[in-house]
Design a protein around this motif. Structure first.
Motif, short mmCIF file in Angstrom:
data_model
loop_
_atom_site.label_atom_id
_atom_site.label_comp_id
_atom_site.label_asym_id
_atom_site.label_seq_id
_atom_site.Cartn_x
_atom_site.Cartn_y
_atom_site.Cartn_z
N ARG A 298 -40.78 -21.57 -16.92
CA ARG A 298 -40.82 -20.36 -17.85
C ARG A 298 -39.90 -19.45 -17.71
O ARG A 298 -39.41 -18.83 -18.65
N VAL A 299 -39.39 -19.09 -16.36
CA VAL A 299 -38.32 -18.07 -16.26
C VAL A 299 -37.25 -18.53 -17.05
O VAL A 299 -36.45 -17.89 -17.76
N LEU A 300 -36.69 -19.92 -17.02
CA LEU A 300 -35.63 -20.52 -17.71
C LEU A 300 -35.72 -20.39 -19.22
O LEU A 300 -34.84 -19.98 -19.72
N TRP A 301 -36.94 -20.54 -19.57
CA TRP A 301 -37.22 -20.50 -21.05
C TRP A 301 -37.03 -18.96 -21.54
O TRP A 301 -36.50 -18.50 -22.64
N ILE A 302 -37.56 -18.03 -20.91
CA ILE A 302 -37.46 -16.84 -21.15
C ILE A 302 -36.05 -16.28 -21.06
O ILE A 302 -35.42 -15.58 -21.86
N LEU A 303 -35.21 -16.63 -20.03
CA LEU A 303 -33.68 -16.25 -20.01
C LEU A 303 -33.05 -16.81 -21.16
O LEU A 303 -32.09 -16.24 -21.80
N PHE A 304 -33.24 -18.04 -21.43
CA PHE A 304 -32.70 -18.69 -22.55
C PHE A 304 -32.97 -18.10 -23.79
O PHE A 304 -31.99 -17.93 -24.71
N GLY A 305 -34.44 -17.61 -24.07
CA GLY A 305 -34.75 -16.97 -25.23
C GLY A 305 -33.67 -15.52 -25.44
O GLY A 305 -33.28 -15.25 -26.54
N LEU A 306 -33.69 -15.12 -24.36
CA LEU A 306 -33.08 -13.57 -24.21
C LEU A 306 -31.64 -13.84 -24.60
O LEU A 306 -31.21 -12.98 -25.33
N ASN A 307 -31.00 -14.50 -23.68
CA ASN A 307 -29.52 -14.59 -23.91
C ASN A 307 -29.15 -15.24 -25.50
O ASN A 307 -27.95 -15.01 -25.81
N THR A 308 -29.84 -16.10 -25.72
CA THR A 308 -29.58 -16.75 -27.35
C THR A 308 -29.75 -15.61 -28.33
O THR A 308 -29.02 -15.66 -29.14
N ALA A 309 -30.94 -14.89 -28.06
CA ALA A 309 -31.20 -13.84 -29.06
C ALA A 309 -30.08 -12.91 -28.84
O ALA A 309 -29.46 -12.55 -30.02
N ALA A 310 -29.59 -12.64 -27.64
CA ALA A 310 -28.34 -11.73 -27.80
C ALA A 310 -27.26 -12.13 -28.38
O ALA A 310 -26.31 -11.45 -29.17
N LEU A 311 -26.98 -13.49 -28.19
CA LEU A 311 -25.71 -14.03 -28.71
C LEU A 311 -25.90 -14.05 -30.42
O LEU A 311 -24.77 -13.79 -31.02
N ALA A 312 -26.93 -14.40 -30.85
CA ALA A 312 -27.00 -14.66 -32.26
C ALA A 312 -27.08 -13.10 -32.78
O ALA A 312 -26.26 -12.91 -33.76
N VAL A 313 -27.67 -11.94 -32.38
CA VAL A 313 -27.32 -10.42 -32.76
C VAL A 313 -25.84 -10.36 -32.69
O VAL A 313 -25.35 -9.65 -33.70
N TRP A 314 -25.40 -10.61 -31.97
CA TRP A 314 -23.95 -10.30 -31.44
C TRP A 314 -22.97 -10.79 -32.40
O TRP A 314 -22.17 -10.30 -33.16
N GLU A 315 -23.09 -12.07 -32.68
CA GLU A 315 -22.40 -12.83 -33.63
C GLU A 315 -22.70 -12.22 -35.15
O GLU A 315 -21.72 -12.32 -35.85
N VAL A 316 -23.97 -12.11 -35.64
CA VAL A 316 -24.26 -11.46 -36.82
C VAL A 316 -23.67 -10.11 -37.14
O VAL A 316 -23.08 -9.86 -38.13
N LEU A 317 -23.97 -9.29 -36.30
CA LEU A 317 -23.19 -7.87 -36.21
C LEU A 317 -21.49 -8.00 -36.15
O LEU A 317 -21.12 -7.26 -37.13
#
Lengths: 343, 361
Positions: A202-221
């Motif tokens: 569960r921890v790995l899933w949450i961290l994966f979601g967080l970092n992937t979302a951050a990456l996506a936002v970064w690239e879009v902006l």
């Protein structure tokens, strides 16, 4: 200038795999020098003409930044070391005053230089570190009983306004690292009642979601023209974190299919497909694709090793050959991708 | 850089009288640094499985040190033949890399069994093997690996003989010599660069080795105490400092700047304080050296490794036991403060001529 005076005989045969992706002037000029097309005595001048070697002004800029960032890092780490020592000679008020004074001094520098100047950004990063040191000192001095995740969570929350106004990739990465740590320590403080493996997943899933979302936002902006997000090193770190977590999840499912959920491998495949689509076409970044290839090699090796080897020597041979074949094919593909820019 | 840019570069060089004739055809396609790192990691994984195959399928190879040693050398030789005969085949070079790494593993196992109570001799023999492989196998990834592991082997040998405090200094001097002479020996540039990159992890690893085996806590326990104790540590740390000062001096000379002049004082002050701090924080000078030489030679990969070395050293220093946290904190804050003052002096004595100065983070 003595180092440039000798003329060497032309080239012994250069390495076939030497670093000549032919994508920048340094590699090209050094390659020509190895072929004997430029003499050793002319090489420094050639590198200067190709703007490879720093000019006096670029040297000055480099020394200026080196002194600024190294000085700041040493002072900030020095303060953290000092507080960790918990020197008894100084009372709690003196320690608090010292830490607060350094934080205020850093903020005065931010006010003086502004957040668009390198000195202002360095001071803002310093202020963020000093705030964390202050929170740790308060916890140490008053034994608040707070958990570690509360320290990192509070720290991340309190510097968020500075992060928002700073427009500074390093500060954003510091903030993301703090959030990652807060999540990690939260689940350590409150483990899941269903067991260690489920909790880890569960921890790995949450961290994966967080970092992937951050990456996506970064690239879009960045794609929409936010200039300060353009440097590639920061999204590459995020992509490495996101891909590393996806790979770890997939390996967990392969190695312990009975305890793990069924979603990690599909999620890993989805991550690979998305990474290929984005970093092959939309934002071409061979670094991230290289991480994807390494991830494929590791996961496939794990899968085949799990199902083939045990005590059978041929199983080891097969896995070894699969790894070699995959890496050779991946290396060939990546080299050609990198060379597309040179054509 | 596109072909057009490559041609433009050639024409610029031609106009400057540095080249003659038509531009050469494009060179062979080779991999960026991160692809080569990936290939190295994958080769290492492949080698582990090949070693597993050998150990399960041919147990006799591991039971006899002599057989294991000869088999290992034969594997390395076969890899060498593969690299020389099929240099353009991606599969052959990757297979050769894995076979060579597995062969090196067999040689190490054989040496360990034959000389099991002579760790220094095992390490020295292994460094000799790696040195031969470095020169014999013409593959960049393999040479980086051979340089790195050969240098590590020397560090282990020095540790076994209680001389490890000299390892960082000797490696720092070798490292500085390589990169300061990168352009002078251009025809051997690929080999020099492979050696230079391989020494980076070995140099920082040597710093870690000294911190973990020659710290005062180990001396008190009577383990690995070098004869002359602190005297050797000071000389060892001093060698790293000398490597940094020598590099700064050579670079100032290269730039046609009189080293001892008004505008250079801030630089010399900063270098001097780092050399002094290095006696008690022995990773500062090596990490700065890596960063400095990377920038000086226009090598962004080396510069990045220098930044990583600095950022990695500071948390490591927290846990190393050369001094108390109080001592370390005062040392770091004082050093940092002097560097910031040196920056102010730099702005005063060597003002920027660029209008854009100050707007790049």
């Amino acid at each position: 200038m003595t180092i440039y005076t000798s003329i060497r005989p032309p080239a012994c045969k250069p390495d076939k795999q030497e670093e000549t992706p032919m994508t920048d002037a340094r590699h090209i000029i050094l390659h020509w020098a190895e072929q004997g097309l430029i003499t050793a005595s002319d090489l420094p001048r050639a590198l200067a003409v190709g703007q490879v070697l720093p000019t006096q002004e670029r040297w000055r800029h480099f020394v200026d930044r080196l002194l600024l960032w190294m000085g700041l890092a040493l002072v900030a780490f020095g303060l953290i070391f000092f507080l960790a020592y918990n020197w008894k000679v100084l009372g709690r008020f003196e320690k608090l005053a010292l830490t607060e004074a350094m934080g205020v001094a850093a903020l005065l520098f931010v006010w003086r230089f502004g957040v668009d100047q390198p000195a202002g950004k360095a001071a803002l990063l310093g202020a963020s570190l000093f705030l964390g040191a202050l929170l740790a000192l308060i916890g140490q001095t008053y034994q608040t009983g707070a958990d570690t995740f509360e320290l990192f969570g509070s720290w991340a929350s309190m510097i968020l306004p500075w992060v928002l106004v700073g427009r500074f990739p390093a500060l954003w990465l510091l903030w993301l690292a703090l959030v990652n740590l807060a999540i990690r320590f939260y689940f350590q403080a409150f483990p899941d009642i269903f067991g260690l493996l489920f909790n880890t997943e569960r921890v790995l899933w949450i961290l994966f979601g967080l970092n992937t979302a951050a990456l996506a936002v970064w690239e879009v902006l960045a794609a929409r023209g936010t200039e300060w997000l353009n440097p590639r090193w920061a999204p590459r770190i995020l992509a490495a974190a996101s891909g590393g977590l996806a790979t770890t999840l997939a390996m967990m499912q392969i190695l312990d299919a009975d305890s793990a959920s069924v979603w990690p491998v599909p999620a890993w495949i989805a991550w690979l497909v998305a990474a290929f689509a984005v970093y092959r076409h939309a934002v071409k970044d061979v670094f991230v694709l290289t991480g994807g290839v390494l991830s494929v090699i590791v996961v496939v090796a794990t899968f085949t090793a799990k199902h083939l080897s045990h005590n059978d020597p041929s199983g080891f041979l097969i896995v070894g050959l699969i790894v070699i074949a995959l890496s050779a094919a991946g290396g060939w593909w990546l080299k050609n991708l990198a060379a597309e820019d040179a054509r | 850089m596109s072909v057009f840019d490559t041609q433009a570069l050639w024409l610029e060089l031609k106009a400057a009288g540095l080249v003659a004739g038509e531009p050469p055809p494009p060179g062979a396609i080779t991999a960026p640094w991160f692809v080569r790192v990936m290939l190295g990691i994958a080769g290492w994984i492949g080698a582990l499985f090949l070693l597993g195959f050998v150990s399960l399928g041919f147990r006799v190879l591991l039971e006899s040190p002599g057989v294991s040693f000869v088999a290992g050398l034969m594997a390395c030789a076969a890899a060498g033949v593969l690299f020389r005969t099929k240099p353009d085949s991606d599969f052959a070079t990757q297979f050769g890399l894995a076979v060579s790494l597995a062969g090196q593993g067999l040689v190490l196992i054989a040496l360990g069994k034959e000389l099991h109570n002579q760790a220094g001799l095992v390490a020295l023999s292994m460094s000799l093997v790696q040195a031969i492989l470095f020169f014999a196998i013409p593959n960049f990834v393999h040479r980086v690996w051979a340089a790195c592991t050969g240098a590590y082997a020397i560090v282990f040998a020095l540790t076994a003989w209680h001389l490890q405090v000299y390892a960082p200094g000797l490696l720092a001097m070798t490292f500085a010599w390589i990169w300061l002479n990168e352009f002078r020996h251009a025809s051997h540039g690929a080999m020099l660069r492979a050696g230079g990159y391989g020494l980076v992890p070995a140099l920082m690893g040597a710093v870690g080795m000294v911190a973990s085996t020659a710290g005062t806590w180990m001396w008190r326990a009577g383990i690995h105490r070098p004869a002359g104790s602190e005297f050797h540590v000071w000389i060892g740390a001093g060698l790293c400092g000398i490597a940094l000062l020598w590099t700064v001096w050579r670079l100032l000379m290269r730039e046609d700047r009189e080293p001892v002049s008004g505008t250079n004082w801030p630089i010399l002050v900063a270098a001097g304080v780092l050399v002094l701090a290095n006696f008690k924080a022995p990773g500062l000078a090596p990490a700065t050296l890596i960063l400095l030489l990377g920038y000086a030679n226009g090598n962004r990969v080396l510069s990045g490794l220098g930044v990583a070395a600095l950022l990695g050293y500071l948390p490591f220093y927290y846990y190393s036991l050369e001094a108390t946290l109080l001592y370390k904190s005062v040392l770091m804050m004082a050093t940092g403060a002097v560097l910031l003052v040196a920056r102010l002096l730099l702005q005063k004595y060597w003002p920027s001529t660029s209008r854009q100065e100050g707007h790049h983070a």
